[in-house]
Write an enzyme that holds these catalytic residues in place. Sequence first.
Site, PDB file in Angstrom:
ATOM      1  N   SER A  86       0.933  -5.468 -10.716  1.00 27.92           N
ATOM      2  CA  SER A  86      -0.134  -6.173 -11.443  1.00 27.92           C
ATOM      3  C   SER A  86      -1.507  -5.572 -11.130  1.00 27.92           C
ATOM      4  O   SER A  86      -2.397  -5.587 -11.985  1.00 27.92           O
ATOM      5  CB  SER A  86      -0.110  -7.676 -11.136  1.00 27.92           C
ATOM      6  OG  SER A  86      -0.463  -7.926  -9.799  1.00 27.92           O
ATOM      7  N   MET A 118       4.527  -0.307   0.065  1.00 28.25           N
ATOM      8  CA  MET A 118       5.018  -0.979   1.273  1.00 28.25           C
ATOM      9  C   MET A 118       5.400  -0.015   2.397  1.00 28.25           C
ATOM     10  O   MET A 118       6.248  -0.344   3.219  1.00 28.25           O
ATOM     11  CB  MET A 118       6.212  -1.875   0.908  1.00 28.25           C
ATOM     12  CG  MET A 118       5.889  -2.932  -0.129  1.00 28.25           C
ATOM     13  SD  MET A 118       4.504  -3.989   0.337  1.00 28.25           S
ATOM     14  CE  MET A 118       5.311  -5.019   1.562  1.00 28.25           C
ATOM     15  N   HIS A 138      -5.487  -5.474  -0.065  1.00 24.38           N
ATOM     16  CA  HIS A 138      -4.715  -6.321   0.850  1.00 24.38           C
ATOM     17  C   HIS A 138      -5.064  -7.793   0.589  1.00 24.38           C
ATOM     18  O   HIS A 138      -6.238  -8.131   0.428  1.00 24.38           O
ATOM     19  CB  HIS A 138      -5.044  -5.939   2.300  1.00 24.38           C
ATOM     20  CG  HIS A 138      -4.245  -6.724   3.284  1.00 24.38           C
ATOM     21  ND1 HIS A 138      -2.924  -6.429   3.572  1.00 24.38           N
ATOM     22  CD2 HIS A 138      -4.562  -7.832   4.006  1.00 24.38           C
ATOM     23  CE1 HIS A 138      -2.473  -7.317   4.451  1.00 24.38           C
ATOM     24  NE2 HIS A 138      -3.437  -8.178   4.720  1.00 24.38           N
TER      25      HIS A 138
HETATM   26  C1  GRF Z   1      -0.895  -7.456  -3.681  1.00 26.70           C
HETATM   27  O1  GRF Z   1      -0.992  -8.797  -3.300  1.00 26.70           O
HETATM   28  C2  GRF Z   1      -1.597  -6.548  -2.722  1.00 26.70           C
HETATM   29  O2  GRF Z   1      -2.691  -7.134  -2.109  1.00 26.70           O
HETATM   30  C3  GRF Z   1      -0.530  -6.263  -1.702  1.00 26.70           C
HETATM   31  O3  GRF Z   1       0.674  -6.195  -2.422  1.00 26.70           O
HETATM   32  C4  GRF Z   1       0.549  -6.972  -3.617  1.00 26.70           C
HETATM   33  C5  GRF Z   1       0.900  -6.070  -4.761  1.00 26.70           C
HETATM   34  O4  GRF Z   1       0.979  -6.766  -5.967  1.00 26.70           O
HETATM   35  N1  GRF Z   1      -0.832  -5.065  -0.957  1.00 26.70           N
HETATM   36  P1  GRF Z   1       1.163  -5.988  -7.344  1.00 26.70           P
HETATM   37  O5  GRF Z   1       2.440  -5.137  -7.202  1.00 26.70           O
HETATM   38  O6  GRF Z   1      -0.043  -5.157  -7.588  1.00 26.70           O
HETATM   39  O7  GRF Z   1       1.368  -7.060  -8.354  1.00 26.70           O
END
Ligand code: GRF
Length: 207
Positions: free
Chosen positions: A22, A101, A120
């Site tokens: 997202s 990740m 984050h």
């Molecule tokens: C987000 O909440 C970001 O802060 C964290 O991982 C999540 C990723 O969400 N590092 P998306 O895949 O961008 O929806």
Amino acid sequence: MLSRMNTKPALSIAVLGSGKGSNFQAIADAIRNESLDARIVGVFSDVSDAFILERARRMGIPAEFIDPAPFKTRLDGAAELNLIERLSCCGAELIALAGFMRMLKARLLEAYASRIINIHPSLLPAFPGLESWKQARNYGVKLTGCTVHFVDAGMDTGRIILQKAVPVLDTDTPETLHARIQVQEHAAYPEAIRMILEDRCPAQKSL
Ligand code: GRF
């Protein structure tokens, strides 16, 4: 430090993610509606069926799985070398981690020194690591939020570019809190990239 001049082509960004993407979408939407003078030149994931890859392909953006084997939690060895080559091939100037990740290791950090940023879901340095919205709720803080920061070798460390605060409500579940943090993330990430582009960012290396 130099500002990106009007005559320069749009900033080339590569996005790395492991999940639903997202934040990638928020950056891509900001580019599409011309509030961000950039282009996404590649999306890379360590998860072959991550939705971020699908989102990118639907938008006609090159999207590629980078096989992370044999490492479980970091991007290292052949995978790291492969990604560095792919990033160089697509001409990436800035790398935006969006739900990626894995820990980045020295070769990539050195190849793109001061040119890798991350988002984050907490007000760093509070609650680094996983599921920060749960950590915040369990701790009982009344205010949390999101942070965009430069990436270094630490876990969610590195110079902070931008933060947005989100109140923690008594009625919040982990899911409702995370959803409200994500709304702020989607504004924060394009805004932070704009700050970098406009040279409004402390301790920044020129792009
Ligand atoms: C987000 O909440 C970001 O802060 C964290 O991982 C999540 C990723 O969400 N590092 P998306 O895949 O961008 O929806």
